[in-house]
Design an enzyme around this catalytic site. Structure first.
Site, PDB file in Angstrom:
ATOM      1  N   GLY A   1       0.758  -1.134  -0.084  1.00 31.48           N
ATOM      2  CA  GLY A   1      -0.492  -0.165  -0.173  1.00 31.48           C
ATOM      3  C   GLY A   1       0.905   1.068   0.311  1.00 31.48           C
ATOM      4  N   CYS A   2       0.446   2.230  -0.272  1.00 30.65           N
ATOM      5  CA  CYS A   2       1.292   3.281  -0.672  1.00 30.65           C
ATOM      6  C   CYS A   2       0.643   4.310   0.080  1.00 30.65           C
ATOM      7  CB  CYS A   2       2.046   3.578  -1.404  1.00 30.65           C
ATOM      8  SG  CYS A   2       3.380   2.546  -2.390  1.00 30.65           S
ATOM      9  N   ALA A   3       1.114   5.836  -0.293  1.00 31.77           N
ATOM     10  CA  ALA A   3       1.067   7.311  -0.693  1.00 31.77           C
ATOM     11  C   ALA A   3       1.721   7.753  -1.425  1.00 31.77           C
ATOM     12  CB  ALA A   3       1.696   8.180   1.163  1.00 31.77           C
TER      13      ALA A   3
ATOM     14  N   ASN B   1       0.203   3.816  -6.189  1.00 37.44           N
ATOM     15  CA  ASN B   1      -0.374   3.438  -5.227  1.00 37.44           C
ATOM     16  C   ASN B   1      -1.305   1.996  -5.335  1.00 37.44           C
ATOM     17  OD1 ASN B   1      -1.574   2.906  -2.758  1.00 37.44           O
ATOM     18  ND2 ASN B   1      -2.972   4.838  -2.577  1.00 37.44           N
TER      19      ASN B   1
END
Lengths: 502, 368
Positions: free
Chosen positions: B13-15, B210
């Protein structure tokens, strides 16, 4: 001579308390198993003629009948089964080649059953096909990736190769008129039309009555060239050259003369009542460059408007053959696995020649990618796709679309008794006898075919949704979605998948 | 033993965040750090990175290669390769400052290079293809060497750590560029290798992403037919290659690419006027295996612009906003507010809608 006595394969069990001697079984059985003896006021059986088609069982109004294996058996041996012993007796008596029908029933590995499908958990949402759009439409044909532009900057789309649009990624595989009945053909044609997919004429030509379904018809050109004419080629949405069939690689088609009725003879352009044995090779194709010539002859004849399909049986060097076909101008390749069905094939060939579709599909798809030509040809997998989960696995291995035939016949009443070559199908499918053919009602049968494909399609979507995939394109060749179970390193390597737990 | 990224596929997961000054004003990397830092909870300290455009104006005609080396012998082998194929105009270690949380750093070097005209001519390739092949060659054949940035007048900076620490480590406040993107990573496994951090770059294309795409292996196996080699097994890597293939090699426009990778549904396409319908059918069918499914929000950086794109179901958050000549894209609005409290026009682009912001004429004159 007593050594010629062949014991019955099946035992017909009649519950005499239930039997009301209505004689429906007697009237329904084309194999003449049941008969009534007025002197004894009793039903008797010729058990040895029973093929276990289950027709009598299903129509018996009092559920008085059961068919089981004959409990009488020869001395057991792993090496010499009773069947093998009997086959030798038969051949000793007749001097003839053994014939069988439908798919190879022997105990070979079924790789579909040794692969498991993935699903999303946490990091990536699964999708629900009842709530979100989910797509299974596919196009078959060459996909040229070079973009040319018109002077105004728009993309020039005029150079596209012809494409087949399938609303469902499943087509009905080749079954000739002759091997199956008029009513069976009508059911397939109408179902394909309603679904927006295709059925295949097989090698027996196209009955005049079915030209009306041509938008959803694939016409086949096989080595016998039965029923091939300009009108016939024009009638197809695509033309399939049959080079081989999974059930009998290396040989041509077999239609017993019993099945060559008036109409079949007219459609095939052959004399009534004669065996229709198509040659093993096409007599104008003795090598790959000859195939190219036939492909382009057919394209010339139809103005380059129709995709040309080449169908081959899955054999040992299938990947190299497929690569050659991809370079020969064919738009679509059909690979037919060794478990594929047939209306008649020599038993020894059906049971021993060819390789499983799972392995053939995986190695062809990978080879075409290694050769950087996978986009030049679409792949249709055939030869024992038994369920929607087999279908999902086939797509993940790399198939663009699938052909089904046995499940289609099951949908219209087939009970897989594997006696098509006897031409006495009690379900009106693999026969030309008018009294039997009329048992198959196309108005009902086509709807059952439509149901089957729609049900599979929905299940495919459920499994795709579970993987977080909302279009079939993203499943095609997506081998990370598969894991093997109980497979050797070599098998995993050929399938191009990891083992469960990895 | 834990496997290095590339030997195993690691979901994350990410920003993400990014901005561009359309007038071509040069903004320091400090803003990018500030913006990504506010989304701290969207990453877990296992990867962060930045891409800056317009940061090397003094070398803007040269390819800037950023490399990780495991050791000096990998560096020497790579330099031999570079000397055989390129004229190396400048080389140096990339300046870093010590940050407590950033450890196990590899050797990090930068080379400004030009293809050798003789080698280029002998290869019969165009210049970008020659450079791409050399980059893929180093990354797949030289053990312990990894090119993680290879464009002109731009650079990628990435490491294992929280993105704000990575920014400090690389002294990004010392760089100024007209656009920046940033990434904070939340992988489920410990990648332990800096090459696996994002952005992923090839030439001047960079992707921050993301999501976790469900079409990964279908996309990978297709794109590898065209000479790419997916060594990291990350979404970002394959998406970058897809952009390179469709944009640089097939000359599709960015919006046409969006119509391929985040294509409208057939029912939507069927409702369009004839010409548009035929165009969409053509694009989707021709490049069917490049359709990307599953959640993604990406920012593509390229010379002169940024493009934001969501998957067609919009399964990941992403918003855009504007202020004067500035255009902002981020996973969350707070990342934009943090650096531009009075940004306007906040909106969430639809799934599959390509949002593009590019240098205006003045900006292009200044920066390109």
């Amino acid at each position: 001579m007593s050594v010629n006595y062949i014991p019955a394969t099946f035992a017909v069990l009649r519950d005499t308390d239930r039997c009301i001697k209505c004689r429906a079984c007697e009237r329904q059985c084309s194999n003449e198993v049941h008969y009534y003896d007025a002197d004894f006021d009793k039903m008797f059986v010729h058990e040895e003629q029973c093929v276990d088609c289950q027709r009598c069982v299903t129509i018996c109004p009092t559920n008085a009948l059961k068919i089981t294996e004959n409990p009488n058996s020869f001395r057991k041996a792993s090496n010499y089964s009773q069947q093998l012993i009997l086959e030798n007796y038969r051949q000793a008596a007749t001097g003839a080649v053994l014939l069988s029908s439908m798919g190879n029933p022997q105990d070979f590995p079924v790789y579909w059953d040794k692969m498991l499908i993935n699903a999303s958990q946490v990091t990536n949402p699964s999708i629900d096909p009842l709530r979100e759009p989910m797509e299974t439409k596919v196009f078959l044909g060459k996909k040229h990736t070079h973009i040319t532009r018109n002077p105004d900057g728009t993309i020039d789309m005029s150079e596209q190769s012809p494409q087949l649009e399938l609303k469902y990624p499943i087509m009905f595989s080749a079954m000739s008129y002759g091997s199956i009945s008029y009513n069976a053909h009508e059911s397939l044609a109408r179902a394909a039309t309603e679904l927006g997919t295709f059925y295949n004429t097989g090698e027996g030509g196209l009955h005049q009555d079915f030209y009306q379904y041509k938008t959803n018809t694939i016409v086949q050109v096989a080595s016998g060239r039965f029923g091939v004419s300009k009108d016939y080629l024009d009638a197809g949405a695509a033309i399939e050259i049959k080079m081989g069939q999974g059930a009998k690689p290396g040989i041509g088609g077999h239609l017993p003369g019993k099945k060559v009725s008036d109409d079949v003879s007219k459609t095939r352009m052959i004399p009534k009542g004669t065996d229709a044995i198509s040659p093993a090779p096409h007599h104008d194709i003795y090598s790959i460059e000859d195939l190219r010539q036939l492909i382009f002859s057919l394209k010339e004849a139809t103005d380059y408007k129709k995709p040309v399909i080449v169908k081959i049986a899955a054999v040992h060097n299938v990947a190299a053959i497929a690569s050659g076909i991809a370079r020969s101008g064919a738009d679509i390749l059909v690979i037919d696995g060794f478990r594929g069905g047939t209306g008649a094939a020599p038993t020894r060939i059906r049971d021993n020649v060819g390789i499983p579709i799972e392995l053939a599909l995986a190695s062809v798809d990978q080879r075409l990618r290694d050769e950087q030509i996978r986009n030049e040809i679409s792949i249709v997998a055939a030869g024992s796709i038994r369920s929607s989960s087999d279908a999902v696995k086939a797509f993940a291995l790399g198939a663009d679309a699938l052909y089904i035939a046995t499940p289609a016949l099951l949908a219209i009443g087939c009970h897989l008794c594997r006696s098509c070559h006897g031409a006495k199908c009690n379900w009106g499918i693999a026969t030309q006898r008018p009294d039997l053919v009329k048992r198959l009602n196309p108005d009902i049968a086509y709807k059952r075919l439509v149901n089957l494909v729609r049900a599979w399609d929905h299940e495919i979507k459920e499994m795709m949704g579970g993987m977080g995939i909302n279009s079939l394109e993203a499943l095609k060749g997506n081998r990370l979605m598969l894991r093997g179970i109980g497979l050797s390193d070599k098998e995993l390597q050929i399938l191009g998948i990891m083992h469960a737990g990895e | 033993m834990l496997q290095k990224e590339g030997a195993v596929r690691i979901p994350s997961g990410c920003a993400i965040t990014g901005f561009i000054s359309r007038d071509g004003r040069r903004i320091t990397g400090a803003d990018a750090i500030k913006s990504i830092a506010v989304m701290h909870d969207r990453s877990n300290g296992l990867g962060g990175g930045f891409a800056g455009y317009g940061i090397y104006p003094e070398y803007k005609e040269l390819y800037a290669f950023h490399l990780f080396f495991n050791n000096n012998s990998a560096r020497e082998e790579t330099e031999r390769f570079l000397n055989e194929h390129f004229d190396i105009v400048n080389l140096s270690r990339i300046p870093t400052r010590q940050v407590k949380s950033i450890t196990n750093e590899p050797l990090i070097w930068r080379y400004f290079v030009n293809p050798l005209p003789t080698r280029l001519a002998a290869s019969q390739l165009d210049e970008t293809e020659f450079v791409t092949k050399c980059v893929i060659n180093i990354n797949t054949t030289i053990n312990g060497a990894y090119v993680f940035s290879s464009g002109k007048n731009m650079g990628v900076f990435k490491a294992v750590g929280f993105p704000e620490d990575v920014g400090k480590f690389y002294r990004l406040d010392d760089y100024a560029g007209y656009s920046w993107t940033a990434h904070g990573r939340y992988p489920t496994n410990t990648p332990g290798w800096w090459g696996g951090a994002h952005p992923f770059a090839l030439l001047d294309y960079t992707i921050v992403h993301n999501g976790e795409i469900s079409s990964y292996d279908a996309n990978r196996r297709y794109i590898e037919m065209f000479g790419y080699k997916c060594t990291l097994l990350t979404d970002t890597e394959v998406i970058t290659y897809i952009f390179d293939f469709l944009h640089r090699r097939r000359n599709l426009s960015l919006t046409e690419i969006a119509d391929v990778i985040a294509s409208p549904f057939w029912t939507t396409i069927d409702a369009k006027p004839t010409a548009e319908r035929e165009r969409l059918y053509y694009l989707r069918n021709t490049f069917a295996s490049l359709l990307i499914t599953g959640p993604f929000s990406i920012i593509l950086g390229y010379s002169g612009g940024l493009m934001a794109l969501n998957d067609r179901l919009k399964l990941r958050s992403m918003v855009t906003a504007e202020k004067d000549d500035m255009f902002f894209i981020a996973s969350e609005e707070c990342a934009i507010r943090e650096i531009c409290p009075d940004a306007t026009g906040i909106r969430a682009p639809r799934g599959g809608e390509a949002v593009i912001a590019e240098l205006n004429e003045e900006g292009r004159r200044k920066c390109l």
